[in-house]
Scaffold this active site. Structure first.
Site, PDB file in Angstrom:
ATOM      1  N   HIS A 175       0.862  -1.182   0.000  1.00  0.00           N
ATOM      2  CA  HIS A 175       0.000   0.000   0.000  1.00  0.00           C
ATOM      3  C   HIS A 175       0.899   1.232   0.000  1.00  0.00           C
ATOM      4  O   HIS A 175       1.801   1.349   0.829  1.00  0.00           O
ATOM      5  CB  HIS A 175      -0.909  -0.016   1.243  1.00  0.00           C
ATOM      6  CG  HIS A 175      -1.574   1.295   1.525  1.00  0.00           C
ATOM      7  ND1 HIS A 175      -2.252   2.007   0.564  1.00  0.00           N
ATOM      8  CD2 HIS A 175      -1.660   2.037   2.670  1.00  0.00           C
ATOM      9  CE1 HIS A 175      -2.732   3.125   1.108  1.00  0.00           C
ATOM     10  NE2 HIS A 175      -2.381   3.168   2.370  1.00  0.00           N
ATOM     11  N   HIS A 226       1.239   5.749  -1.041  1.00  0.00           N
ATOM     12  CA  HIS A 226       0.564   7.025  -1.271  1.00  0.00           C
ATOM     13  C   HIS A 226       1.188   7.661  -2.519  1.00  0.00           C
ATOM     14  O   HIS A 226       1.640   8.797  -2.482  1.00  0.00           O
ATOM     15  CB  HIS A 226       0.722   7.948  -0.063  1.00  0.00           C
ATOM     16  CG  HIS A 226       0.055   7.460   1.180  1.00  0.00           C
ATOM     17  ND1 HIS A 226       0.038   8.182   2.350  1.00  0.00           N
ATOM     18  CD2 HIS A 226      -0.631   6.317   1.453  1.00  0.00           C
ATOM     19  CE1 HIS A 226      -0.625   7.509   3.291  1.00  0.00           C
ATOM     20  NE2 HIS A 226      -1.026   6.371   2.756  1.00  0.00           N
ATOM     21  N   TYR A 271       0.902  -4.307 -20.180  1.00  0.00           N
ATOM     22  CA  TYR A 271       1.515  -4.636 -18.893  1.00  0.00           C
ATOM     23  C   TYR A 271       0.684  -4.168 -17.714  1.00  0.00           C
ATOM     24  O   TYR A 271       0.745  -4.753 -16.641  1.00  0.00           O
ATOM     25  CB  TYR A 271       2.949  -4.088 -18.823  1.00  0.00           C
ATOM     26  CG  TYR A 271       3.883  -4.993 -19.568  1.00  0.00           C
ATOM     27  CD1 TYR A 271       4.436  -6.109 -18.955  1.00  0.00           C
ATOM     28  CD2 TYR A 271       4.150  -4.778 -20.918  1.00  0.00           C
ATOM     29  CE1 TYR A 271       5.266  -6.980 -19.644  1.00  0.00           C
ATOM     30  CE2 TYR A 271       4.970  -5.636 -21.627  1.00  0.00           C
ATOM     31  CZ  TYR A 271       5.527  -6.735 -20.984  1.00  0.00           C
ATOM     32  OH  TYR A 271       6.330  -7.598 -21.678  1.00  0.00           O
TER      33      TYR A 271
END
Length: 221
Positions: free
Chosen positions: A93, A95, A120
């Site tokens: 995860h 930002h 891709y």
């Protein structure tokens, strides 16, 4: 791979992602499932650029801390993907700027945030779902992820960032990088009426390669 090597791999990939500006400050988190049950996860308030292998949090199968520092508050997010996406062994995860930017645009389709721009993107990230905004660490995000029924391996959290799962850490990292590059392409080309891959081209790709997400073979049973 044993726990020591996995911790070292988390540190190495975390540093790589941080050094290239893909997640600022102490944002972002990584987790990997262990063969013997439980998982490794980056600690809370830890920068991915400066991780210490000894401080990586080890959780047992019930989510209790066994060793290392206090884990990231995004545990519900990681758990929801492990619980729903078949074959999921690692979650990343971030930002990352362009992926976050795309979540705020008015035209976004929550079932397919980005168009099929490159092969891709579909091969590594697959179609990407948008999950509504939740406060970081809010356990309610798990319900939203579970609502996707395991069909998506890449998800964007509105106003927050991407979360991607893979069969190993390298796969999850490469997929989230591909997602970020595709978001960047989308923003560069927005309003210029670009040519995306056609439905026929996507189908041809799906015949040749195992695609991730809703275009993948597992969704056509």
């Amino acid at each position: 791979m044993d726990q020591t090597k996995l911790c070292e791999q988390i540190v190495r990939f975390g540093r790589s992602l941080f050094d290239r500006g893909l997640t600022p400050g102490s944002s972002g988190n990584i987790s990997v499932q262990l063969d013997e049950g439980g998982w490794l996860v980056t600690p809370t308030n830890a920068s991915l650029g400066f991780l210490d292998p000894a401080s990586i949090s080890r959780l047992d199968a019930k989510g209790n801390l066994v060793s290392g520092d206090k884990p990231t508050k995004e545990i519900p997010l990681h758990s929801a993907l492990y619980d729903t996406v078949k074959g999921s062994r690692a979650v990343v995860h971030l930002h990352s700027t362009h992926s976050v930017a795309v979540t705020m645009l008015p035209e976004i389709d929550p079932k397919s945030v980005l168009p099929p721009m490159t092969p891709y993107y579909l091969m590594r990230a697959g179609r990407t779902a948008l999950v509504p905004y939740f406060r970081p660490g809010d356990p309610a995000v798990a319900g939203a992820i579970k609502g996707l029924a395991g069909k998506y391996t890449s998800v964007l959290l509105a106003n927050h960032g991407p979360v991607v799962t893979g069969k190993d850490l390298e796969g999850a990292v490469f997929a989230i990088e591909e997602l970020e590059e595709t978001a960047k392409l989308y923003l560069l080309l927005r309003g210029l009426n670009p040519r995306y891959l056609s439905a026929e081209q996507v189908e041809d790709l799906a015949r040749q390669f195992p695609l991730r997400g809703p275009d993948g073979a597992h969704d056509h049973h």
